[in-house]
Write an enzyme that holds these catalytic residues in place. Structure first.
Site, PDB file in Angstrom:
ATOM      1  N   CYS A 103      72.656  29.542  19.252  1.00 19.06           N
ATOM      2  CA  CYS A 103      73.563  29.181  18.165  1.00 19.06           C
ATOM      3  C   CYS A 103      72.817  28.492  17.022  1.00 19.06           C
ATOM      4  O   CYS A 103      73.276  28.517  15.881  1.00 19.06           O
ATOM      5  CB  CYS A 103      74.677  28.277  18.690  1.00 19.06           C
ATOM      6  SG  CYS A 103      74.082  26.828  19.582  1.00 19.06           S
ATOM      7  N   LYS A 111      84.625  26.727  33.848  1.00 21.76           N
ATOM      8  CA  LYS A 111      84.599  28.190  33.804  1.00 21.76           C
ATOM      9  C   LYS A 111      83.246  28.631  33.266  1.00 21.76           C
ATOM     10  O   LYS A 111      82.972  28.539  32.073  1.00 21.76           O
ATOM     11  CB  LYS A 111      85.691  28.770  32.907  1.00 21.76           C
ATOM     12  CG  LYS A 111      85.821  30.302  33.090  1.00 21.76           C
ATOM     13  CD  LYS A 111      86.457  31.010  31.917  1.00 21.76           C
ATOM     14  CE  LYS A 111      85.457  31.462  30.904  1.00 21.76           C
ATOM     15  NZ  LYS A 111      84.544  32.544  31.376  1.00 21.76           N
ATOM     16  N   GLU A 120      76.405  35.779  11.875  1.00 24.00           N
ATOM     17  CA  GLU A 120      75.610  35.433  13.054  1.00 24.00           C
ATOM     18  C   GLU A 120      75.345  36.695  13.867  1.00 24.00           C
ATOM     19  O   GLU A 120      76.271  37.396  14.264  1.00 24.00           O
ATOM     20  CB  GLU A 120      76.336  34.400  13.909  1.00 24.00           C
ATOM     21  CG  GLU A 120      75.515  33.949  15.105  1.00 24.00           C
ATOM     22  CD  GLU A 120      76.224  32.899  15.941  1.00 24.00           C
ATOM     23  OE1 GLU A 120      75.554  31.955  16.388  1.00 24.00           O
ATOM     24  OE2 GLU A 120      77.445  33.025  16.151  1.00 24.00           O
ATOM     25  N   GLU A 126      81.783  23.665  20.133  1.00 19.70           N
ATOM     26  CA  GLU A 126      80.421  23.909  19.634  1.00 19.70           C
ATOM     27  C   GLU A 126      80.324  25.405  19.449  1.00 19.70           C
ATOM     28  O   GLU A 126      80.298  26.164  20.414  1.00 19.70           O
ATOM     29  CB  GLU A 126      79.377  23.370  20.613  1.00 19.70           C
ATOM     30  CG  GLU A 126      77.982  23.270  20.011  1.00 19.70           C
ATOM     31  CD  GLU A 126      77.166  24.539  20.199  1.00 19.70           C
ATOM     32  OE1 GLU A 126      77.094  25.326  19.216  1.00 19.70           O
ATOM     33  OE2 GLU A 126      76.636  24.753  21.295  1.00 19.70           O
ATOM     34  N   GLY A 149      80.886  28.496  22.325  1.00 17.77           N
ATOM     35  CA  GLY A 149      80.957  29.940  22.181  1.00 17.77           C
ATOM     36  C   GLY A 149      81.121  30.333  20.731  1.00 17.77           C
ATOM     37  O   GLY A 149      80.737  29.591  19.822  1.00 17.77           O
ATOM     38  N   SER A 150      81.725  31.470  20.498  1.00 17.94           N
ATOM     39  CA  SER A 150      81.840  32.003  19.142  1.00 17.94           C
ATOM     40  C   SER A 150      82.916  31.275  18.347  1.00 17.94           C
ATOM     41  O   SER A 150      83.856  30.699  18.903  1.00 17.94           O
ATOM     42  CB  SER A 150      82.171  33.494  19.191  1.00 17.94           C
ATOM     43  OG  SER A 150      83.501  33.700  19.624  1.00 17.94           O
ATOM     44  N   THR A 151      82.781  31.333  17.029  1.00 17.10           N
ATOM     45  CA  THR A 151      83.776  30.724  16.151  1.00 17.10           C
ATOM     46  C   THR A 151      85.122  31.418  16.294  1.00 17.10           C
ATOM     47  O   THR A 151      86.174  30.766  16.272  1.00 17.10           O
ATOM     48  CB  THR A 151      83.289  30.782  14.695  1.00 17.10           C
ATOM     49  OG1 THR A 151      82.090  30.003  14.585  1.00 17.10           O
ATOM     50  CG2 THR A 151      84.323  30.220  13.737  1.00 17.10           C
ATOM     51  N   LEU A 152      85.115  32.731  16.475  1.00 19.01           N
ATOM     52  CA  LEU A 152      86.360  33.471  16.660  1.00 19.01           C
ATOM     53  C   LEU A 152      87.122  32.971  17.874  1.00 19.01           C
ATOM     54  O   LEU A 152      88.334  32.709  17.811  1.00 19.01           O
ATOM     55  CB  LEU A 152      86.052  34.963  16.806  1.00 19.01           C
ATOM     56  CG  LEU A 152      87.254  35.882  17.076  1.00 19.01           C
ATOM     57  CD1 LEU A 152      88.232  35.841  15.904  1.00 19.01           C
ATOM     58  CD2 LEU A 152      86.787  37.309  17.346  1.00 19.01           C
ATOM     59  N   GLY A 203      86.662  30.079  19.316  1.00 25.94           N
ATOM     60  CA  GLY A 203      86.993  28.683  19.062  1.00 25.94           C
ATOM     61  C   GLY A 203      88.341  28.529  18.380  1.00 25.94           C
ATOM     62  O   GLY A 203      89.111  27.607  18.680  1.00 25.94           O
TER      63      GLY A 203
END
Length: 502
Positions: free
Chosen positions: A303, A193, A402, A269, A246-249, A251
């Protein structure tokens, strides 16, 4: 029938035609989504539409997973020797090299970076990545284990089967290669994707898969949003592994989807707020250049951007002056993707543009000193001036969160012990940069750094042969290097009885 996008570009840097299929790629064919829908891809330098592409849904993911599972069982996976998988990956690298200019132009169009420098460099690195994993495809190894004289035991590594790969918009071509390369090298079938903001290079990659010799279903691509296609991939019971950047959120949502479905293995990551530490014995001129590159390259949309800069008090003013000069030079050379002199490009979208300007206002409100920048460039596209805040404190939002934009927060320090505490005072742990001529100190700092990658007298410079991943909330698992073979395979232990009787 799936649509196509064809455009002839006559620019200073690139003079040629780009052409891609804008549909979904499933089982070796371009197809329309089950529920017909489209998504406009935007040129971030102008804010105007490049082309619509087909928009997939969970129903298309189901079809792609079925095709991938069929391929894994019948014509891919362990049915194809590693040496042959390697040949296919090398062929894919050859094709990317053949179409390098067109791929670089597509990457420049939707990502927004300069064609002649950043985009062509990304293509070159991508070719190298596929060649690297082509060379490792036939080198999956287990080991024999001594137990006793009546047992023969050994281990082997095997592919998961169907894996889902979700890639971001900031380095789409490169990150796709970091995931697709080892996933195919180890024999997995792939559901990719791409980002809904920057899918053009991935669509071009899909058009090369059949020509490279990969069997139908071994590689599939579904365009779509994260909360539809991405979520369907993460929840699908027949996908055994997901790799997400992508973002921690987001993730956290990927992990939850895995826990709520089939406990699929997850590699993440995620975000970062990397420190750059500059000691008083550093080569200040070089430190300025590296620090500027680390925080302002790709308009800070990295990142591993070194966005928290800690400078020893003895060289603080000198460093600030040098970094400000670099930022101002970049701002003066902001421009479109195909202007040869462009050094500073746009942010990816209106949403990201608004977010970054919001952080800049937050820095001003919190009392940080604006050295340069702090505003947009022009009135077209999503350009923001490289921005430097000085005299920052740990409690400021621009220091803690970030930003993913060209914003540097600079702080003064006195001692090694103090700066280690400051640098590690973050929920992230992706990258860590240190500048010093004292190698004993460099090793001490490297040992103390709470981060997955440490760069000494350089900054934010991954290499395909070196593992890359994060500590703390910057991720789970390491990509790149030979370690990537492990995250795309599962270990099997085999015990053979050679004498024991009951």
């Amino acid at each position: 029938m799936p649509g196509t996008y064809t455009q002839t570009l006559k620019t200073e840097s690139y003079n040629g035609t780009v052409s891609i299929n804008t549909g979904l790629f499933i089982a070796g064919q371009w197809v329309d989504p089950v529920e017909p829908d489209t998504l406009d891809i935007i040129n971030p330098a102008t804010g105007r539409v490049i082309t619509p592409i087909s928009l997939g849904s969970s129903k298309d993911v189901d079809i792609a997973v079925a095709a991938a599972a069929k391929a894994f069982k019948e014509s891919w996976g362990l049915k194809v020797p590693g040496s042959v998988r390697g040949q296919m990956l090398n062929k894919l690298a050859d094709l990317i090299e053949r179409d390098a200019d067109e791929i670089a132009a597509l990457e420049a169009l939707d990502v927004g970076w300069n064609y002649a420098t950043m985009s062509k460099r990304a293509v070159s690195g991508t070719v190298g990545c596929y060649r690297y994993y082509a060379g490792l495809a036939d080198k999956l190894q287990g080991k024999t284990i001594e137990t006793n004289d009546m047992r023969f035991a050994y281990t082997k590594r095997e592919p998961y089967g169907v894996v889902g790969l979700v890639v971001p918009w900031n380095f789409p071509l490169s990150v796709t290669a970091w995931k697709v390369g080892p996933a195919l090298a180890t024999g997995n079938s792939v559901i990719l994707k791409p980002s809904e903001l920057a899918p053009l290079s991935a669509l071009k990659l899909a058009s090369l898969i059949n020509e490279a010799g990969f069997p139908p279903g071994s590689f599939n691509l579904i365009n779509g949003y994260g909360n539809t296609v991405g979520q369907a991939i993460c929840e699908h019971p027949k996908i055994g592994k997901v790799a997400f950047t992508g973002s921690t959120l987001t993730g956290r949502k990927v992990l939850k989807a895995s826990a709520d479905s089939n406990l699929k293995v997850v590699t993440l990551e995620l975000g970062g707020k990397s420190p750059t530490i500059i000691f008083d014995d550093a080569d200040v001129e070089q430190a300025v250049k590296w620090a500027s590159m680390s925080v302002f390259m790709h308009s800070g949309q990295m990142c591993i951007a070194g966005s928290r800069i800690f400078v020893h008090e003895a060289i603080y003013d000198k460093f600030i002056k040098g970094l400000a000069g670099s930022a101002q030079y970049l701002a003066a050379n902001a421009g479109g993707q195909f202007v040869p002199t462009t050094l500073h490009g746009p942010l990816i979208s209106q949403t990201q543009f608004d977010k970054v300007l919001g952080y800049i206002q937050s820095g001003k409100d919190d009392g940080a000193k604006v050295i340069t920048g702090g505003e947009r460039i022009g009135d077209e596209g999503y350009f923001v001036k490289p921005t430097i805040f000085a005299d920052c404190t740990p409690d400021m939002k621009i220091v803690k969160e970030e930003i993913f934009g060209p914003v540097a927060a600079v702080t003064k320090f006195k001692t090694e012990e103090e700066v280690i505490e400051l640098a590690n005072d973050t929920m992230y742990g992706l990258g860590f940069n240190v500048f010093t001529e004292n190698m004993s100190r460099a090793i001490r700092i490297s040992n103390a750094a709470e981060a997955g990658s440490v760069w000494v007298n350089c900054a934010s410079s991954p290499d395909v042969g070196v593992p890359f991943g994060g500590y703390k909330q910057s991720g789970i698992g390491f990509e790149s290097g030979q370690e990537a073979l492990e995250i795309y395979t599962q270990l099997k232990a085999v015990h053979i009885n050679i004498g024991r009787k009951l």
